[in-house]
Motif scaffolding. Structure first.
Motif, PDB file in Angstrom:
ATOM      1  N   SER A 436       0.846  -1.195   0.000  1.00 37.93           N
ATOM      2  CA  SER A 436       0.000   0.000   0.000  1.00 37.93           C
ATOM      3  C   SER A 436       0.878   1.241   0.000  1.00 37.93           C
ATOM      4  O   SER A 436       0.995   1.958   0.990  1.00 37.93           O
ATOM      5  CB  SER A 436      -0.929  -0.010   1.226  1.00 37.93           C
ATOM      6  OG  SER A 436      -1.868   1.032   1.133  1.00 37.93           O
ATOM      7  N   MET A 437       1.518   1.454  -1.135  1.00 40.37           N
ATOM      8  CA  MET A 437       2.416   2.588  -1.363  1.00 40.37           C
ATOM      9  C   MET A 437       2.197   3.075  -2.786  1.00 40.37           C
ATOM     10  O   MET A 437       1.362   2.524  -3.517  1.00 40.37           O
ATOM     11  CB  MET A 437       3.883   2.161  -1.170  1.00 40.37           C
ATOM     12  CG  MET A 437       4.202   1.622   0.204  1.00 40.37           C
ATOM     13  SD  MET A 437       5.917   1.040   0.299  1.00 40.37           S
ATOM     14  CE  MET A 437       5.948   0.358   1.950  1.00 40.37           C
ATOM     15  N   SER A 438       2.948   4.067  -3.206  1.00 37.67           N
ATOM     16  CA  SER A 438       2.789   4.598  -4.554  1.00 37.67           C
ATOM     17  C   SER A 438       3.274   3.584  -5.588  1.00 37.67           C
ATOM     18  O   SER A 438       4.002   2.636  -5.261  1.00 37.67           O
ATOM     19  CB  SER A 438       3.579   5.897  -4.709  1.00 37.67           C
ATOM     20  OG  SER A 438       4.973   5.635  -4.683  1.00 37.67           O
ATOM     21  N   VAL A 439       2.856   3.789  -6.838  1.00 43.14           N
ATOM     22  CA  VAL A 439       3.317   2.930  -7.927  1.00 43.14           C
ATOM     23  C   VAL A 439       4.839   2.950  -7.996  1.00 43.14           C
ATOM     24  O   VAL A 439       5.486   1.908  -8.118  1.00 43.14           O
ATOM     25  CB  VAL A 439       2.727   3.398  -9.274  1.00 43.14           C
ATOM     26  CG1 VAL A 439       3.335   2.612 -10.433  1.00 43.14           C
ATOM     27  CG2 VAL A 439       1.204   3.270  -9.278  1.00 43.14           C
ATOM     28  N   VAL A 471      -1.029   3.328 -15.794  1.00 43.97           N
ATOM     29  CA  VAL A 471      -0.572   4.073 -14.614  1.00 43.97           C
ATOM     30  C   VAL A 471      -0.744   5.570 -14.819  1.00 43.97           C
ATOM     31  O   VAL A 471      -1.193   6.286 -13.919  1.00 43.97           O
ATOM     32  CB  VAL A 471       0.904   3.734 -14.291  1.00 43.97           C
ATOM     33  CG1 VAL A 471       1.464   4.695 -13.235  1.00 43.97           C
ATOM     34  CG2 VAL A 471       1.024   2.297 -13.804  1.00 43.97           C
ATOM     35  N   MET A 472      -0.423   6.051 -16.014  1.00 45.04           N
ATOM     36  CA  MET A 472      -0.532   7.490 -16.265  1.00 45.04           C
ATOM     37  C   MET A 472      -1.983   7.963 -16.335  1.00 45.04           C
ATOM     38  O   MET A 472      -2.258   9.162 -16.248  1.00 45.04           O
ATOM     39  CB  MET A 472       0.197   7.856 -17.564  1.00 45.04           C
ATOM     40  CG  MET A 472       1.715   7.626 -17.484  1.00 45.04           C
ATOM     41  SD  MET A 472       2.486   8.302 -15.973  1.00 45.04           S
ATOM     42  CE  MET A 472       2.261  10.056 -16.235  1.00 45.04           C
ATOM     43  N   ILE A 478       2.484   7.982 -11.486  1.00 38.39           N
ATOM     44  CA  ILE A 478       3.331   7.032 -10.767  1.00 38.39           C
ATOM     45  C   ILE A 478       3.322   7.278  -9.260  1.00 38.39           C
ATOM     46  O   ILE A 478       3.837   6.457  -8.494  1.00 38.39           O
ATOM     47  CB  ILE A 478       4.787   7.058 -11.290  1.00 38.39           C
ATOM     48  CG1 ILE A 478       5.443   8.415 -11.031  1.00 38.39           C
ATOM     49  CG2 ILE A 478       4.841   6.690 -12.753  1.00 38.39           C
ATOM     50  CD1 ILE A 478       6.927   8.431 -11.364  1.00 38.39           C
ATOM     51  N   ASN A 479       2.749   8.385  -8.836  1.00 33.77           N
ATOM     52  CA  ASN A 479       2.651   8.683  -7.402  1.00 33.77           C
ATOM     53  C   ASN A 479       1.302   8.265  -6.814  1.00 33.77           C
ATOM     54  O   ASN A 479       1.015   8.543  -5.647  1.00 33.77           O
ATOM     55  CB  ASN A 479       2.879  10.174  -7.158  1.00 33.77           C
ATOM     56  CG  ASN A 479       4.303  10.595  -7.519  1.00 33.77           C
ATOM     57  OD1 ASN A 479       5.255   9.944  -7.127  1.00 33.77           O
ATOM     58  ND2 ASN A 479       4.424  11.669  -8.279  1.00 33.77           N
ATOM     59  N   THR A 480       0.493   7.592  -7.610  1.00 30.89           N
ATOM     60  CA  THR A 480      -0.799   7.098  -7.125  1.00 30.89           C
ATOM     61  C   THR A 480      -0.572   5.928  -6.178  1.00 30.89           C
ATOM     62  O   THR A 480       0.219   5.029  -6.464  1.00 30.89           O
ATOM     63  CB  THR A 480      -1.681   6.637  -8.299  1.00 30.89           C
ATOM     64  OG1 THR A 480      -1.850   7.729  -9.207  1.00 30.89           O
ATOM     65  CG2 THR A 480      -3.033   6.151  -7.802  1.00 30.89           C
ATOM     66  N   GLY A 490      -6.971   5.466  -3.562  1.00 27.09           N
ATOM     67  CA  GLY A 490      -5.954   4.568  -4.095  1.00 27.09           C
ATOM     68  C   GLY A 490      -6.489   3.756  -5.267  1.00 27.09           C
ATOM     69  O   GLY A 490      -7.698   3.598  -5.442  1.00 27.09           O
ATOM     70  N   ALA A 491      -5.576   3.219  -6.080  1.00 25.97           N
ATOM     71  CA  ALA A 491      -5.961   2.474  -7.277  1.00 25.97           C
ATOM     72  C   ALA A 491      -5.970   0.976  -6.995  1.00 25.97           C
ATOM     73  O   ALA A 491      -5.073   0.457  -6.330  1.00 25.97           O
ATOM     74  CB  ALA A 491      -4.996   2.786  -8.417  1.00 25.97           C
ATOM     75  N   VAL A 492      -7.001   0.311  -7.493  1.00 27.95           N
ATOM     76  CA  VAL A 492      -7.079  -1.150  -7.427  1.00 27.95           C
ATOM     77  C   VAL A 492      -7.011  -1.659  -8.861  1.00 27.95           C
ATOM     78  O   VAL A 492      -7.950  -1.487  -9.637  1.00 27.95           O
ATOM     79  CB  VAL A 492      -8.383  -1.621  -6.743  1.00 27.95           C
ATOM     80  CG1 VAL A 492      -8.450  -3.149  -6.738  1.00 27.95           C
ATOM     81  CG2 VAL A 492      -8.463  -1.078  -5.323  1.00 27.95           C
ATOM     82  N   LEU A 493      -5.876  -2.256  -9.209  1.00 27.16           N
ATOM     83  CA  LEU A 493      -5.653  -2.699 -10.577  1.00 27.16           C
ATOM     84  C   LEU A 493      -6.098  -4.143 -10.769  1.00 27.16           C
ATOM     85  O   LEU A 493      -6.332  -4.874  -9.807  1.00 27.16           O
ATOM     86  CB  LEU A 493      -4.168  -2.563 -10.929  1.00 27.16           C
ATOM     87  CG  LEU A 493      -3.558  -1.169 -10.742  1.00 27.16           C
ATOM     88  CD1 LEU A 493      -2.079  -1.189 -11.121  1.00 27.16           C
ATOM     89  CD2 LEU A 493      -4.297  -0.125 -11.571  1.00 27.16           C
TER      90      LEU A 493
END
Length: 608
Positions: A436-439, A471-472, A478-480, A490-493
């Motif tokens: 759970s950190m940035s990309v 990501v972009m 990249i800071n998401t 936050g992003a859930v990929l």
């Protein structure tokens, strides 16, 4: 049993010495607090009450009595102020210091033990028990130790004081001893049995409670009738808890009644009747003696209860400390801080020479002989369970071979500094984990990269893995933050996108050996082809090793090792292996047939 008691005592002393190293002041203040606690009970009943009553009977002046009472009040007020200072300032600040230092020790140890420890269920259970609330429990252990020590001394003095007043009154003290050490222990045993039988039902209840608020199960609960099954299981579990409670309720109530009667009723009522008889009937006891005995009775009872609680808690805490001690004193087989020779950065060869490996006495690899030359591409293929991932774990020294040896540039890898040796590798594991950190942090994983180069390296790695555009498109690029554990935005990929992030880690790291373990398992054939094409282009100056269950992706490897049941059954280039018409060729042809069949179905589906 005696051995357990000795070990428990040793573990309590170990906790004492450990906390002393981390924060000596908490030891001193806790010891003094317990000393003052028991001193207060003894002083009030043995000295204060005796003095006041004797002073009244002997005709002491009112002013003399008031001075004594004032001094006593001042002493107890000072003690109360001290306790407030300890609880309000000393303990919170000391707890923080112990928390910081203890968890530093635990985290350092957990990072230093070999991977096998985390896969050993017995060791892992002890590890988790040692880690859980370790800081508060070790302070509690120290506090209990002093409660045991000063409680024992206070109990002896209580006996002596009561014996001085009336030697027969001492007999009544044995009643709370019987209540605490016998009936309370029997009741504790019943509680243990009850909790043990309740455990399966409680686990089921906890499981269903957890399911009901986890998003992972929300869709199934709404689209199926699974809720009715869960409801039925929940009802059965609640019924089971109730049945177990009924089974033990009479025994528990029976022994609890005896515990209360022996600990409180018999001593209080018995001693009062005894004192009243001596004072009013036989006239062999003064009113002052009766008052002192009555006061001592109350103090002694609570001193014994406190002492008994400390005895019980010390054995309980001793077990926790045993887990903690076992973990901290564990001697690593492959310590992460092992210092050895510097392997350098040039890779001439890596060789498996007669390597065998068994996990829990079950053979996984047998007489493995393989050689990887520097700056060449190698593929490990085979069915699941063939031993491919185990080879990677041995190569990275997560484990050591049980037979044979692994050589780097002709030297056993055990001789190298472990951190410097592992720094030679960039790995993308199949069983990946996202933080759970940035990309960017998930790609670099804490690598010491200059700030001005970091974004460029991350961007290139994401482009090579094929996830850069996704990501972009995220709010902060990249800071998401990945996952919503701590960030609602936050992003859930998807699984494939997460896997590409993992592959990016290997692209981003600057080192001579790149290892990819099933890097395309969650990708479609087109994405897989692009990824392997990028891997081969980006890693042409590296020694490249990858595992893949799709043989179409290994055609361009310089050398292929086919494994079966932990052995190399075939090896060579793709063309050489196809020409043999052996296991590799059969697997490749079957995969090709399945791929064509799937493609035909998809085409028919489009035209239907």
């Amino acid at each position: 049993m005696e051995l357990k008691k000795i070990n428990s005592l040793k573990n309590n002393f170990y906790a004492l010495s450990l906390v002393w190293k981390m924060c000596p002041r908490i030891i001193i203040f806790l010891a003094l607090s317990k000393l003052l606690y028991y001193f207060g009970w003894l002083f009030y009943s043995a000295f204060f009450m005796r003095y006041v009553i004797n002073a009244l009977q002997n005709g002491e002046t009112f002013s003399a009595i008031m001075i004594f009472i004032a001094i006593t009040v001042a002493i107890f007020a000072t003690m109360a102020l001290y306790n407030s200072f300890v609880l309000g300032y000393i303990k919170p600040t000391s707890d923080t210091e112990v928390n910081k230092k203890l968890y530093q020790m635990l985290f350092k140890k957990s990072c230093n033990v070999e991977l096998e420890c985390f896969e050993n269920s017995d060791f892992y259970d002890k590890y988790t028990l040692a880690m859980k609330n370790a800081d508060t429990r070790i302070i509690e252990t120290v506090d209990t130790f002093f409660g045991l020590f000063f409680g024992f001394i206070a109990s002896i003095f209580a006996f002596i004081f009561m014996f001085q007043v009336d030697k027969f009154s001492v007999a009544f003290i044995f009643l709370p001893i019987i209540g605490n050490f016998y009936f309370r222990r029997l009741n504790s045993h019943i509680e243990y049995q009850r909790n043990k039988e309740m455990a399966p039902h409680n686990r089921r209840i906890d499981y269903i409670n957890r399911i009901m608020y986890l998003k992972d199960y929300a869709k199934e609960i709404r689209l199926t009738n699974i809720f009715n099954l869960l409801k039925r299981q929940y009802t059965d579990a609640i019924t089971g808890v109730a049945d177990v409670t009924k089974k033990f309720v009479l025994k528990s109530a029976f022994f609890h009644w005896f515990y209360v009667m022996f600990t409180f009723t018999f001593i209080f009522e018995g001693l009062l009747i005894y004192g009243a008889y001596r004072t009013l009937v036989s006239e062999t006891m003064t009113l002052a003696q009766l008052a002192v005995i009555t006061s001592m009775m109350v103090s002694t009872t609570w001193i014994l209860i406190g002492f008994t609680d400390s005895v019980t808690a010390s054995f309980k805490n001793g077990l926790f400390i045993d887990y903690l001690r076992t973990f901290l004193e564990y001697e690593e087989k492959i310590p992460e801080d092992y210092d050895g020779a510097d392997p350098g950065n040039e890779i001439e060869s890596i060789e498996f020479r007669g390597v065998g490996f068994a996990y829990k006495d079950i053979p996984v690899l047998k007489n493995l002989n393989m050689k990887f030359e520097g700056k060449k591409t190698y593929a490990l293929v085979g069915h699941n369970g063939a031993g491919k991932s185990t080879i990677i774990k041995l190569l990275l020294r997560f484990y050591d071979p049980t037979e044979g040896e692994i050589l780097l540039n002709g030297r056993n890898i055990k001789e190298y500094n472990l951190q410097k040796y592992r720094a030679l590798f960039a790995t993308a594991f199949q069983d990946n984990r996202m933080f759970s950190m940035s990309v960017a942090d998930n790609v670099t994983l804490g690598e010491n990269i200059p700030a001005e180069e970091r974004d460029k390296i991350v961007t290139e790695a994401l482009q090579l893995s094929g996830v850069y555009e996704k990501v972009m498109s995220l709010p902060q690029g990249i800071n998401t933050t990945l996952t919503r554990e701590f960030d609602d935005e936050g992003a859930v990929l998807s699984g494939g996108e997460f896997q590409k992030i993992v592959v990016s880690r290997a692209f981003a790291r600057r080192c001579p050996i790149k290892v990819f373990d099933e890097p395309s398992s969650a990708l479609d054939p087109i994405a897989e082809y692009k990824l392997f094409d990028n891997i081969l282009k980006a890693c042409k100056e590296n020694t490249l090793l990858f595992i893949s269950h799709r043989l179409s992706s290994v055609q361009n490897a310089d050398h292929v090792f086919l494994l079966e049941n932990g052995e190399v059954r075939e090896e060579g280039t793709h063309r050489e292996l196809m020409a043999k018409h052996g296991i590799y060729a059969d697997m490749y042809e079957k995969q090709a047939e399945n791929y064509l069949a799937d493609k035909t179905k998809q085409t028919e589906g489009i035209w239907a």
